[in-house]
Design a protein around this motif. Structure first.
Motif, PDB file in Angstrom:
ATOM      1  N   GLY A 349       0.855  -1.190   0.000  1.00  0.00           N
ATOM      2  CA  GLY A 349       0.000   0.000   0.000  1.00  0.00           C
ATOM      3  C   GLY A 349       0.885   1.232   0.000  1.00  0.00           C
ATOM      4  N   VAL A 350       0.571   2.174  -0.873  1.00  0.00           N
ATOM      5  CA  VAL A 350       1.399   3.391  -0.954  1.00  0.00           C
ATOM      6  C   VAL A 350       0.492   4.608  -0.880  1.00  0.00           C
ATOM      7  CG1 VAL A 350       2.942   4.749  -2.426  1.00  0.00           C
ATOM      8  CG2 VAL A 350       3.211   2.269  -2.326  1.00  0.00           C
ATOM      9  N   VAL A 351       0.783   5.513   0.029  1.00  0.00           N
ATOM     10  CA  VAL A 351       0.099   6.807   0.060  1.00  0.00           C
ATOM     11  C   VAL A 351       1.154   7.876  -0.167  1.00  0.00           C
ATOM     12  CG1 VAL A 351      -1.153   8.481   1.485  1.00  0.00           C
ATOM     13  CG2 VAL A 351      -1.764   6.054   1.595  1.00  0.00           C
ATOM     14  N   ILE A 352       1.001   8.597  -1.269  1.00  0.00           N
ATOM     15  CA  ILE A 352       1.936   9.687  -1.551  1.00  0.00           C
ATOM     16  C   ILE A 352       1.343  10.958  -0.959  1.00  0.00           C
ATOM     17  CG2 ILE A 352       3.014  11.078  -3.376  1.00  0.00           C
ATOM     18  CD1 ILE A 352       4.073   8.194  -3.270  1.00  0.00           C
ATOM     19  N   GLY A 353       2.116  11.599  -0.107  1.00  0.00           N
ATOM     20  CA  GLY A 353       1.630  12.827   0.511  1.00  0.00           C
ATOM     21  C   GLY A 353       2.165  12.935   1.922  1.00  0.00           C
ATOM     22  N   TYR A 354       1.738  13.974   2.603  1.00  0.00           N
ATOM     23  CA  TYR A 354       2.165  14.183   3.983  1.00  0.00           C
ATOM     24  C   TYR A 354       0.935  14.060   4.852  1.00  0.00           C
ATOM     25  CZ  TYR A 354       4.784  15.875   7.914  1.00  0.00           C
ATOM     26  OH  TYR A 354       5.407  15.940   9.133  1.00  0.00           O
ATOM     27  N   ASP A 355       0.927  13.132   5.782  1.00  0.00           N
ATOM     28  CA  ASP A 355      -0.269  12.872   6.571  1.00  0.00           C
ATOM     29  C   ASP A 355       0.135  12.504   8.004  1.00  0.00           C
ATOM     30  OD1 ASP A 355      -2.590  11.837   7.755  1.00  0.00           O
ATOM     31  OD2 ASP A 355      -3.327  11.045   5.843  1.00  0.00           O
ATOM     32  N   GLU A 356       0.077  13.521   8.863  1.00  0.00           N
ATOM     33  CA  GLU A 356       0.516  13.341  10.259  1.00  0.00           C
ATOM     34  C   GLU A 356      -0.304  12.224  10.939  1.00  0.00           C
ATOM     35  OE1 GLU A 356       3.020  15.625  11.262  1.00  0.00           O
ATOM     36  OE2 GLU A 356       3.218  14.611  13.183  1.00  0.00           O
ATOM     37  N   GLY A 357      -1.610  12.243  10.727  1.00  0.00           N
ATOM     38  CA  GLY A 357      -2.479  11.252  11.374  1.00  0.00           C
ATOM     39  C   GLY A 357      -2.143   9.841  10.937  1.00  0.00           C
ATOM     40  N   LEU A 358      -1.990   9.652   9.637  1.00  0.00           N
ATOM     41  CA  LEU A 358      -1.659   8.319   9.121  1.00  0.00           C
ATOM     42  C   LEU A 358      -0.292   7.866   9.633  1.00  0.00           C
ATOM     43  CD1 LEU A 358      -2.363   5.876   7.376  1.00  0.00           C
ATOM     44  CD2 LEU A 358      -1.520   7.121   5.368  1.00  0.00           C
ATOM     45  N   SER A 359       0.636   8.818   9.801  1.00  0.00           N
ATOM     46  CA  SER A 359       1.956   8.434  10.306  1.00  0.00           C
ATOM     47  C   SER A 359       1.831   7.850  11.716  1.00  0.00           C
ATOM     48  CB  SER A 359       2.941   9.611  10.272  1.00  0.00           C
ATOM     49  OG  SER A 359       2.718  10.530  11.325  1.00  0.00           O
ATOM     50  N   HIS A 360       0.913   8.385  12.511  1.00  0.00           N
ATOM     51  CA  HIS A 360       0.691   7.827  13.859  1.00  0.00           C
ATOM     52  C   HIS A 360       0.070   6.429  13.766  1.00  0.00           C
ATOM     53  CE1 HIS A 360       1.188  11.409  16.706  1.00  0.00           C
ATOM     54  NE2 HIS A 360       1.462  11.905  15.510  1.00  0.00           N
ATOM     55  N   LEU A 361      -0.927   6.306  12.894  1.00  0.00           N
ATOM     56  CA  LEU A 361      -1.603   5.012  12.768  1.00  0.00           C
ATOM     57  C   LEU A 361      -0.624   3.928  12.318  1.00  0.00           C
ATOM     58  CD1 LEU A 361      -4.265   3.392  12.846  1.00  0.00           C
ATOM     59  CD2 LEU A 361      -4.585   3.988  10.427  1.00  0.00           C
ATOM     60  N   LEU A 362       0.261   4.280  11.382  1.00  0.00           N
ATOM     61  CA  LEU A 362       1.230   3.292  10.906  1.00  0.00           C
ATOM     62  C   LEU A 362       2.135   2.844  12.051  1.00  0.00           C
ATOM     63  CD1 LEU A 362       2.102   4.839   7.425  1.00  0.00           C
ATOM     64  CD2 LEU A 362       0.859   2.711   7.850  1.00  0.00           C
ATOM     65  N   GLN A 363       2.599   3.791  12.854  1.00  0.00           N
ATOM     66  CA  GLN A 363       3.466   3.414  13.983  1.00  0.00           C
ATOM     67  C   GLN A 363       2.673   2.581  14.993  1.00  0.00           C
ATOM     68  OE1 GLN A 363       6.693   4.037  14.183  1.00  0.00           O
ATOM     69  NE2 GLN A 363       7.191   6.003  13.222  1.00  0.00           N
ATOM     70  N   GLY A 364       1.390   2.868  15.099  1.00  0.00           N
ATOM     71  CA  GLY A 364       0.567   2.198  16.107  1.00  0.00           C
ATOM     72  C   GLY A 364       0.043   0.845  15.674  1.00  0.00           C
ATOM     73  N   GLY A 365       0.160   0.517  14.379  1.00  0.00           N
ATOM     74  CA  GLY A 365      -0.428  -0.737  13.935  1.00  0.00           C
ATOM     75  C   GLY A 365       0.504  -1.635  13.142  1.00  0.00           C
ATOM     76  N   ALA A 366       1.514  -1.039  12.480  1.00  0.00           N
ATOM     77  CA  ALA A 366       2.450  -1.876  11.726  1.00  0.00           C
ATOM     78  C   ALA A 366       3.344  -2.630  12.714  1.00  0.00           C
ATOM     79  CB  ALA A 366       3.290  -1.016  10.786  1.00  0.00           C
ATOM     80  N   ASP A 367       3.908  -3.751  12.255  1.00  0.00           N
ATOM     81  CA  ASP A 367       4.757  -4.541  13.145  1.00  0.00           C
ATOM     82  C   ASP A 367       6.170  -3.974  13.194  1.00  0.00           C
ATOM     83  OD1 ASP A 367       2.837  -6.741  13.845  1.00  0.00           O
ATOM     84  OD2 ASP A 367       2.713  -6.735  11.652  1.00  0.00           O
ATOM     85  N   GLY A 368       6.603  -3.403  12.091  1.00  0.00           N
ATOM     86  CA  GLY A 368       7.943  -2.839  12.076  1.00  0.00           C
ATOM     87  C   GLY A 368       7.988  -1.626  11.173  1.00  0.00           C
ATOM     88  N   ILE A 369       9.054  -0.830  11.313  1.00  0.00           N
ATOM     89  CA  ILE A 369       9.248   0.328  10.428  1.00  0.00           C
ATOM     90  C   ILE A 369      10.613   0.202   9.768  1.00  0.00           C
ATOM     91  CG2 ILE A 369       9.991   1.799  12.394  1.00  0.00           C
ATOM     92  CD1 ILE A 369       8.716   4.161  10.679  1.00  0.00           C
ATOM     93  N   LEU A 370      10.632   0.385   8.446  1.00  0.00           N
ATOM     94  CA  LEU A 370      11.865   0.224   7.670  1.00  0.00           C
ATOM     95  C   LEU A 370      12.537   1.584   7.456  1.00  0.00           C
ATOM     96  CD1 LEU A 370      10.456  -2.154   4.870  1.00  0.00           C
ATOM     97  CD2 LEU A 370      11.495  -2.777   7.073  1.00  0.00           C
ATOM     98  N   ILE A 371      13.827   1.662   7.807  1.00  0.00           N
ATOM     99  CA  ILE A 371      14.557   2.931   7.664  1.00  0.00           C
ATOM    100  C   ILE A 371      15.941   2.644   7.072  1.00  0.00           C
ATOM    101  CG2 ILE A 371      15.189   5.094   8.814  1.00  0.00           C
ATOM    102  CD1 ILE A 371      13.345   4.284  11.133  1.00  0.00           C
ATOM    103  N   PRO A 372      15.997   2.521   5.738  1.00  0.00           N
ATOM    104  CA  PRO A 372      17.268   2.142   5.098  1.00  0.00           C
ATOM    105  C   PRO A 372      18.158   3.330   4.714  1.00  0.00           C
ATOM    106  CG  PRO A 372      15.469   2.047   3.502  1.00  0.00           C
ATOM    107  CD  PRO A 372      14.859   2.527   4.790  1.00  0.00           C
ATOM    108  N   SER A 373      18.239   4.330   5.554  1.00  0.00           N
ATOM    109  CA  SER A 373      18.937   5.577   5.198  1.00  0.00           C
ATOM    110  C   SER A 373      20.411   5.360   4.860  1.00  0.00           C
ATOM    111  CB  SER A 373      18.868   6.566   6.362  1.00  0.00           C
ATOM    112  OG  SER A 373      17.544   6.787   6.750  1.00  0.00           O
ATOM    113  N   ARG A 374      20.894   6.126   3.898  1.00  0.00           N
ATOM    114  CA  ARG A 374      22.335   6.136   3.609  1.00  0.00           C
ATOM    115  C   ARG A 374      23.077   6.921   4.685  1.00  0.00           C
ATOM    116  NH1 ARG A 374      20.375   5.699  -1.725  1.00  0.00           N
ATOM    117  NH2 ARG A 374      21.513   4.073  -2.818  1.00  0.00           N
ATOM    118  N   PHE A 375      22.478   8.017   5.126  1.00  0.00           N
ATOM    119  CA  PHE A 375      22.987   8.703   6.321  1.00  0.00           C
ATOM    120  C   PHE A 375      21.796   9.242   7.074  1.00  0.00           C
ATOM    121  CE2 PHE A 375      22.912  12.031   3.118  1.00  0.00           C
ATOM    122  CZ  PHE A 375      22.477  13.161   3.790  1.00  0.00           C
TER     123      PHE A 375
END
Ligand code: ADP
Length: 481
Positions: A349-375
């Protein structure tokens, strides 16, 4: 102690990234320690709109080509000084550019003005207020320290915080005459940078202390690979360099009282997270099943390693995981993610945009968060992840390396692991880390222990604020010595 914080962004008023979270939360945490912090911010339309009553403390008849006024305002817990300069800041679009994302051509003028005003305040321009310390954030505020150095506030201790060294504020030499600085400032140990003018560079030269937002990033930026051309200067100033990890606002980010969630929960009652997972499935049209959902909440850029993510989506989906991605940025990367969503209906699922509320829901319901930053100077989303039991899977760089404890065998058996780390820029290792996460997810007790351990981590501002307060005190004793 009175600190003037100069910043181009401040949560909740104006935010393009983690900088705003920091400048919005740190003053509140410092106030609790007896450090009174006032924030000087540009009067963008949203900021002016939030002012209830306007009371000009100071007027300028000519500030970078127009009239300006400085207003005091209390917004929430924040004590602010707002620079009302319509010719510079009253325009539609973002804080740095128009709606298409193109930078404003006069950004040098806009942020030179902010710096000029910051330095005037440091020098005592306001009747009833004079800061003991000036703290500038990123290139947009850095000229404050240059104006202080070449003006009347050279004896006021200053801190330059680098939130991301990639953003430097470089301009052609021709703008120098418009800055109103003495000729001597256009020098190698001043604001001159590769023949032009460098705002951040000027701040790094002038600051009494330099901080960046994690100890690992503080070390990394001393190397050519991370120094973005400034590693030489940063090494020269190594004695003044400190790394202080950001905190997060644990009231705004509280899984037990978060209006953006379908269900609140605590470390003791993790099962309630399931309702949030179901809500994510609805919202992002994902299949409903009990396999892991990994989320992404990010600017979609090269720095964030989103191209690396895009390159391994097919095998990750084949491993049984689903992806819920929220972000915006690079058009090519947006396209690659949308294409993956089309290829894997119900799995990506992909949502393009900036959505503060959805960002909370994702942290509150997803099992993990992927952060593959180069720096990653600090990174906030892994801290939200820790607090929300959304297990971070991160590149081992910068603040990510400092805040996530890898679930290797030893750490798991000692019960201290909080997430997964892998080598940055390596798709194979990233994929492998996700497979490791899948495996641990298959052991519900082990996974819950990982979640609980993360939720126990102290990610609040208290500890970081104490470190800033200690740094300020050190600078004051240096001033007095
Ligand atoms: P950076 O400042 O480099 O973008 P950070 O991890 O330090 O990265 O901070 C990013 C902040 O912006 C976090 O608060 C994150 O939740 C938020 N964020 C990023 N992208 C989005 C988005 N598309 N929608 C909502 N919030 C976002």
């Amino acid at each position: 102690m009175q600190v003037l914080s100069v910043t181009p962004e401040i949560f909740p008023l104006i935010k393009t990234g983690g900088l705003a979270d920091v400048t919005g939360a740190l003053p509140v945490a410092l106030n609790a320690l007896g450090v009174r912090t006032r924030s000087l911010v540009p009067g963008y339309p949203v900021v002016m709109g939030a002012l209830k009553k306007k009371k000009a403390l100071h007027q300028y008849t000519a500030l970078q080509g127009g009239k300006a006024a400085l207003h005091a305002a209390e917004i929430g817990d924040l004590d602010m000084l707002v620079l009302d300069a319509p010719h510079l800041f009253d325009r539609p679009g973002g804080p740095y550019g128009d709606a298409t994302g193109a930078d404003w051509q006069d950004n040098w003028r806009r942020f030179a003005a902010l710096g000029r005003v910051g330095a005037d305040i440091a020098a005592g321009a306001l009747k009833d207020y004079r800061p003991d310390i000036v703290h500038a954030h990123d290139w947009q505020s850095a000229m404050t320290l240059a104006y202080m150095r070449y003006g009347e506030a050279a004896k006021v201790p200053s801190v330059m915080t680098v939130h991301n060294l990639a953003f430097q504020g470089q301009f052609g030499a021709s703008i120098f005459s418009g800055l109103g600085l003495p000729q001597q400032a256009m020098a190698l140990d001043g604001i001159e940078y590769y023949g032009g003018v460098g705002f951040l560079k000027a701040g790094l030269q002038a600051a009494w202390a330099i901080t960046t937002v994690s100890p690992t990033y503080a070390q990394e930026i001393r190397t050519p690979a991370f120094g973005m051309g400034l590693d030489g200067l940063i090494n020269l100033r190594a004695a003044a360099l400190h790394g202080i990890v950001n905190g997060i606002d644990v009231d705004i980010w509280n899984p037990d009282a978060d209006a953006h969630l379908a269900a609140g929960y605590s470390a003791k009652a993790l099962k309630a997270r399931k309702a949030n997972k179901r809500a994510i499935e609805e919202r992002m049209t994902l299949d409903r099943d009990d396999g892991p959902i990994y989320c992404v909440v990010s600017r979609l850029t090269w720095q964030k390693g989103i191209d690396i993510l895009a390159s391994i989506i097919d095998p990750v989906i084949a491993s049984g995981a689903r992806l819920a991605i929220l972000g915006s940025g690079d058009a090519g990367l947006e396209g690659a993610l949308l294409a993956a969503a089309a290829r894997h209906r119900g799995r990506v699922g992909v949502v393009i945009g900036y959505d503060e509320g959805l960002s909370h829901l994702l942290q509150g319901g997803a099992d993990g968060i992927l952060i593959p930053s180069r720096f990653e100077p600090c990174g906030l989303t892994q801290l939200y992840g820790l607090r929300y039991g959304c297990v971070p899977i991160v590149a081992r760089t910068g603040g990510l390396a400092d805040t996530v404890i890898d679930a290797n065998e030893a750490a798991v058996s000692a019960g201290v692991a909080t997430g997964f780390q892998f080598a940055p820029e390596n798709a194979g290792d990233f994929h492998h880390a996700i497979l490791r996460a899948n495996a641990l997810y298959g052991d519900p007790a082990a996974w819950a222990s990982l979640q609980r351990q993360g939720m126990k981590a102290d990610v609040s501002w208290d500890r970081s604020a104490q470190k800033y307060a200690a740094l300020y005190r050190m600078l004051l004793s240096k001033r007095d010595a």
